[in-house]
Design a protein around this motif. Sequence first.
Motif, PDB file in Angstrom:
ATOM      1  N   VAL A   4     -17.265  23.595  24.568  1.00 33.58           N
ATOM      2  CA  VAL A   4     -16.533  24.836  24.834  1.00 33.58           C
ATOM      3  C   VAL A   4     -15.768  25.263  23.589  1.00 33.58           C
ATOM      4  O   VAL A   4     -15.796  26.434  23.184  1.00 33.58           O
ATOM      5  N   ARG A   5     -15.069  24.303  22.953  1.00 31.52           N
ATOM      6  CA  ARG A   5     -14.296  24.632  21.760  1.00 31.52           C
ATOM      7  C   ARG A   5     -15.192  25.109  20.623  1.00 31.52           C
ATOM      8  O   ARG A   5     -14.863  26.084  19.930  1.00 31.52           O
ATOM      9  N   SER A   6     -16.315  24.432  20.409  1.00 27.56           N
ATOM     10  CA  SER A   6     -17.214  24.838  19.319  1.00 27.56           C
ATOM     11  C   SER A   6     -17.834  26.205  19.600  1.00 27.56           C
ATOM     12  O   SER A   6     -18.041  27.001  18.680  1.00 27.56           O
ATOM     13  N   THR A   7     -18.118  26.483  20.869  1.00 34.31           N
ATOM     14  CA  THR A   7     -18.660  27.793  21.230  1.00 34.31           C
ATOM     15  C   THR A   7     -17.627  28.884  20.991  1.00 34.31           C
ATOM     16  O   THR A   7     -17.955  29.963  20.485  1.00 34.31           O
ATOM     17  N   ILE A   8     -16.381  28.599  21.348  1.00 33.57           N
ATOM     18  CA  ILE A   8     -15.310  29.576  21.124  1.00 33.57           C
ATOM     19  C   ILE A   8     -15.138  29.837  19.631  1.00 33.57           C
ATOM     20  O   ILE A   8     -15.006  30.991  19.203  1.00 33.57           O
ATOM     21  N   ARG A   9     -15.134  28.772  18.823  1.00 29.94           N
ATOM     22  CA  ARG A   9     -14.975  28.946  17.370  1.00 29.94           C
ATOM     23  C   ARG A   9     -16.106  29.786  16.779  1.00 29.94           C
ATOM     24  O   ARG A   9     -15.877  30.630  15.915  1.00 29.94           O
ATOM     25  N   LEU A  10     -17.306  29.545  17.247  1.00 27.20           N
ATOM     26  CA  LEU A  10     -18.453  30.313  16.754  1.00 27.20           C
ATOM     27  C   LEU A  10     -18.431  31.739  17.290  1.00 27.20           C
ATOM     28  O   LEU A  10     -18.778  32.690  16.581  1.00 27.20           O
ATOM     29  N   ALA A  11     -17.995  31.876  18.551  1.00 24.43           N
ATOM     30  CA  ALA A  11     -18.071  33.180  19.215  1.00 24.43           C
ATOM     31  C   ALA A  11     -16.996  34.152  18.760  1.00 24.43           C
ATOM     32  O   ALA A  11     -17.258  35.369  18.699  1.00 24.43           O
ATOM     33  N   ILE A  12     -15.803  33.656  18.450  1.00 23.86           N
ATOM     34  CA  ILE A  12     -14.688  34.563  18.160  1.00 23.86           C
ATOM     35  C   ILE A  12     -15.013  35.553  17.031  1.00 23.86           C
ATOM     36  O   ILE A  12     -14.822  36.761  17.197  1.00 23.86           O
ATOM     37  N   PRO A  13     -15.507  35.099  15.862  1.00 20.85           N
ATOM     38  CA  PRO A  13     -15.852  36.083  14.830  1.00 20.85           C
ATOM     39  C   PRO A  13     -16.957  37.042  15.266  1.00 20.85           C
ATOM     40  O   PRO A  13     -16.925  38.230  14.922  1.00 20.85           O
ATOM     41  N   ALA A 144     -30.163  42.687  10.248  1.00 21.84           N
ATOM     42  CA  ALA A 144     -31.052  41.641   9.726  1.00 21.84           C
ATOM     43  C   ALA A 144     -30.265  40.603   8.939  1.00 21.84           C
ATOM     44  O   ALA A 144     -30.433  39.389   9.132  1.00 21.84           O
ATOM     45  N   PHE A 145     -29.391  41.060   8.046  1.00 22.09           N
ATOM     46  CA  PHE A 145     -28.583  40.132   7.252  1.00 22.09           C
ATOM     47  C   PHE A 145     -27.591  39.368   8.133  1.00 22.09           C
ATOM     48  O   PHE A 145     -27.364  38.168   7.940  1.00 22.09           O
ATOM     49  N   LYS A 146     -27.018  40.052   9.105  1.00 23.68           N
ATOM     50  CA  LYS A 146     -26.045  39.396   9.985  1.00 23.68           C
ATOM     51  C   LYS A 146     -26.721  38.333  10.847  1.00 23.68           C
ATOM     52  O   LYS A 146     -26.121  37.280  11.132  1.00 23.68           O
ATOM     53  N   GLY A 147     -27.956  38.588  11.289  1.00 18.93           N
ATOM     54  CA  GLY A 147     -28.683  37.575  12.043  1.00 18.93           C
ATOM     55  C   GLY A 147     -28.881  36.307  11.233  1.00 18.93           C
ATOM     56  O   GLY A 147     -28.801  35.189  11.767  1.00 18.93           O
ATOM     57  N   PHE A 148     -29.121  36.484   9.939  1.00 18.90           N
ATOM     58  CA  PHE A 148     -29.278  35.341   9.038  1.00 18.90           C
ATOM     59  C   PHE A 148     -27.980  34.552   8.904  1.00 18.90           C
ATOM     60  O   PHE A 148     -27.949  33.326   9.091  1.00 18.90           O
ATOM     61  N   THR A 149     -26.865  35.230   8.592  1.00 17.90           N
ATOM     62  CA  THR A 149     -25.590  34.527   8.409  1.00 17.90           C
ATOM     63  C   THR A 149     -25.073  33.938   9.718  1.00 17.90           C
ATOM     64  O   THR A 149     -24.533  32.827   9.732  1.00 17.90           O
ATOM     65  N   ASP A 150     -25.248  34.644  10.830  1.00 17.88           N
ATOM     66  CA  ASP A 150     -24.819  34.105  12.123  1.00 17.88           C
ATOM     67  C   ASP A 150     -25.608  32.853  12.472  1.00 17.88           C
ATOM     68  O   ASP A 150     -25.055  31.878  13.005  1.00 17.88           O
ATOM     69  N   ASP A 154     -22.234  31.099   9.863  1.00 14.67           N
ATOM     70  CA  ASP A 154     -21.267  31.754   8.979  1.00 14.67           C
ATOM     71  C   ASP A 154     -20.977  33.131   9.566  1.00 14.67           C
ATOM     72  O   ASP A 154     -21.432  34.158   9.069  1.00 14.67           O
ATOM     73  N   THR A 155     -20.227  33.140  10.657  1.00 16.78           N
ATOM     74  CA  THR A 155     -20.046  34.361  11.431  1.00 16.78           C
ATOM     75  C   THR A 155     -18.880  35.233  10.954  1.00 16.78           C
ATOM     76  O   THR A 155     -18.768  36.386  11.358  1.00 16.78           O
ATOM     77  N   LYS A 156     -18.037  34.676  10.101  1.00 18.18           N
ATOM     78  CA  LYS A 156     -16.840  35.418   9.692  1.00 18.18           C
ATOM     79  C   LYS A 156     -17.163  36.603   8.784  1.00 18.18           C
ATOM     80  O   LYS A 156     -16.477  37.625   8.820  1.00 18.18           O
ATOM     81  N   VAL A 157     -18.196  36.454   7.939  1.00 18.71           N
ATOM     82  CA  VAL A 157     -18.488  37.523   6.979  1.00 18.71           C
ATOM     83  C   VAL A 157     -18.858  38.818   7.690  1.00 18.71           C
ATOM     84  O   VAL A 157     -18.389  39.902   7.324  1.00 18.71           O
ATOM     85  N   GLY A 158     -19.702  38.741   8.725  1.00 15.44           N
ATOM     86  CA  GLY A 158     -20.058  39.943   9.486  1.00 15.44           C
ATOM     87  C   GLY A 158     -18.851  40.575  10.135  1.00 15.44           C
ATOM     88  O   GLY A 158     -18.718  41.795  10.193  1.00 15.44           O
ATOM     89  N   MET A 159     -17.951  39.726  10.624  1.00 15.92           N
ATOM     90  CA  MET A 159     -16.724  40.215  11.253  1.00 15.92           C
ATOM     91  C   MET A 159     -15.861  40.984  10.253  1.00 15.92           C
ATOM     92  O   MET A 159     -15.400  42.100  10.540  1.00 15.92           O
ATOM     93  N   ILE A 160     -15.638  40.398   9.081  1.00 12.36           N
ATOM     94  CA  ILE A 160     -14.763  41.023   8.094  1.00 12.36           C
ATOM     95  C   ILE A 160     -15.311  42.362   7.625  1.00 12.36           C
ATOM     96  O   ILE A 160     -14.590  43.369   7.547  1.00 12.36           O
TER      97      ILE A 160
END
Length: 449
Positions: A4-13, A144-150, A154-160
């Motif tokens: 649950v914690r790892s999913t939340i960390r990945l999901a939040i960004p 396409a690029f966001k699918g690669f980083t996610d 590395d989900t934070k870059v798409g968020m920022i």
Amino acid sequence: MSKVRSTIRLAIPIVIGQLGVMLMGLADTVQVGQMKHLAAESLGAAGMAGSIFFTIAVVGLICLQIISPMVSKAKAEDDFSECGNLLRAAIRVSILLAILTVAIIGICAWQYDLLGQTELNKQLTLPYLAVIALSIFPMFIFGAFKGFTDGLEDTKVGMIITLIALILNILLNFVLIEGWEFIPAMGLFGSGIATLSARIFMAIVMALYVLTYKKYKPYFSKKHQHQTYVLEKKILQIGIPSGFQGFFEIATFGMAVVMMGWISTTAQAAHIVAINMASLTYMAATGIASAGGIHVGTALGDRSRKDIFSSANAALKITIVFMGICASIMYFGKYWLIRGYTQEQSVIDIAMNLVTWGAIFQLFDGIQAVSLGLLRGLQDVKIPTAITIFSYWVVGLPLSYYWGIQQTFGSVGIWMGLTASLISSAFFLTWRFYARAKTIKFEELTIED
């Protein structure tokens, strides 16, 4: 709890990034709704254009979302070069899908009179639709690029990047909608230009980040090259049915906008306000779905059925809690939330009833969105597509038309039908995931299939 914690960390960004995209639409809606002239009419036109745009573009958008679980699976198998190959294929697929999407939107605009809207609605809708249609190219390339980083978690870059683009979009709206200094007021059309500019910014910055950052160099080796068409074919084979899952859902909600126009301009504007509010929480649920799908894709690469189930259970638990909180906020704070969109009392009166139904279907909307994401992680798309067709076009649309147009429920009747479709979808998609996860054969899941 660790899952649950790892999913939340990945999901939040991802959730914040998804909300950023949705908030661009919200910014357009709120800022257009506060216009001094033709506010309600422009809201209706924005809703019509948005419905056409997303009904068609959703196929490509969701098709590209399949990249992240495919990348996470390849990474779990320590096949770094395959991750880079998937990005190259995704870029080519994104351009192809953008060309097809713009062409279909053009045909819809040409035949706009068939939708039975007023002449003023047509005059406001078509120029706005034309300019946001151009934004499909940068939008898909960014995806396409966001699918690669996610997929590499590395989900934070798409968020920022998305949040910076949101700020840019809001600032440009202020300048272009009402005008500033020597820049003339362009109303709804100016809002479209702001959106196009923000999406171009997103695509350029995301591409520069991935292609120049040394962290990603190991993924772009020339090893393990496929023939050009192999990965594109795989992405389209899995992604297109997934895209049509979104199409049937968005088309149902798009037809709801059309049916609201048959009732009145005020009902249509109220629907746009209410659906925009509900869409914010839906986009958050799709972020959780993406995180769950990435974890399921990783478990698939690791050949771990136990991790598939634990990843799914974590994503669904988070969704139930989150959507329950959102439902409570929508129900008890609906008046003040609606006032943030519009000051027109006739629109507020109708929207109050619609938001009540929006609060009711929150839980089911979240469960069905996450279940679809989990199924994409399993690369299971055919049966889920059939389920969405049944839920939205056999259950939802007929009931919305019957209760909303044929009976005396009006705008509320349309939302009753939408709720029925989401209940059906949530039930059958959740069942399909757990049934498929129990029987999946790991050795059959190869790129060459």
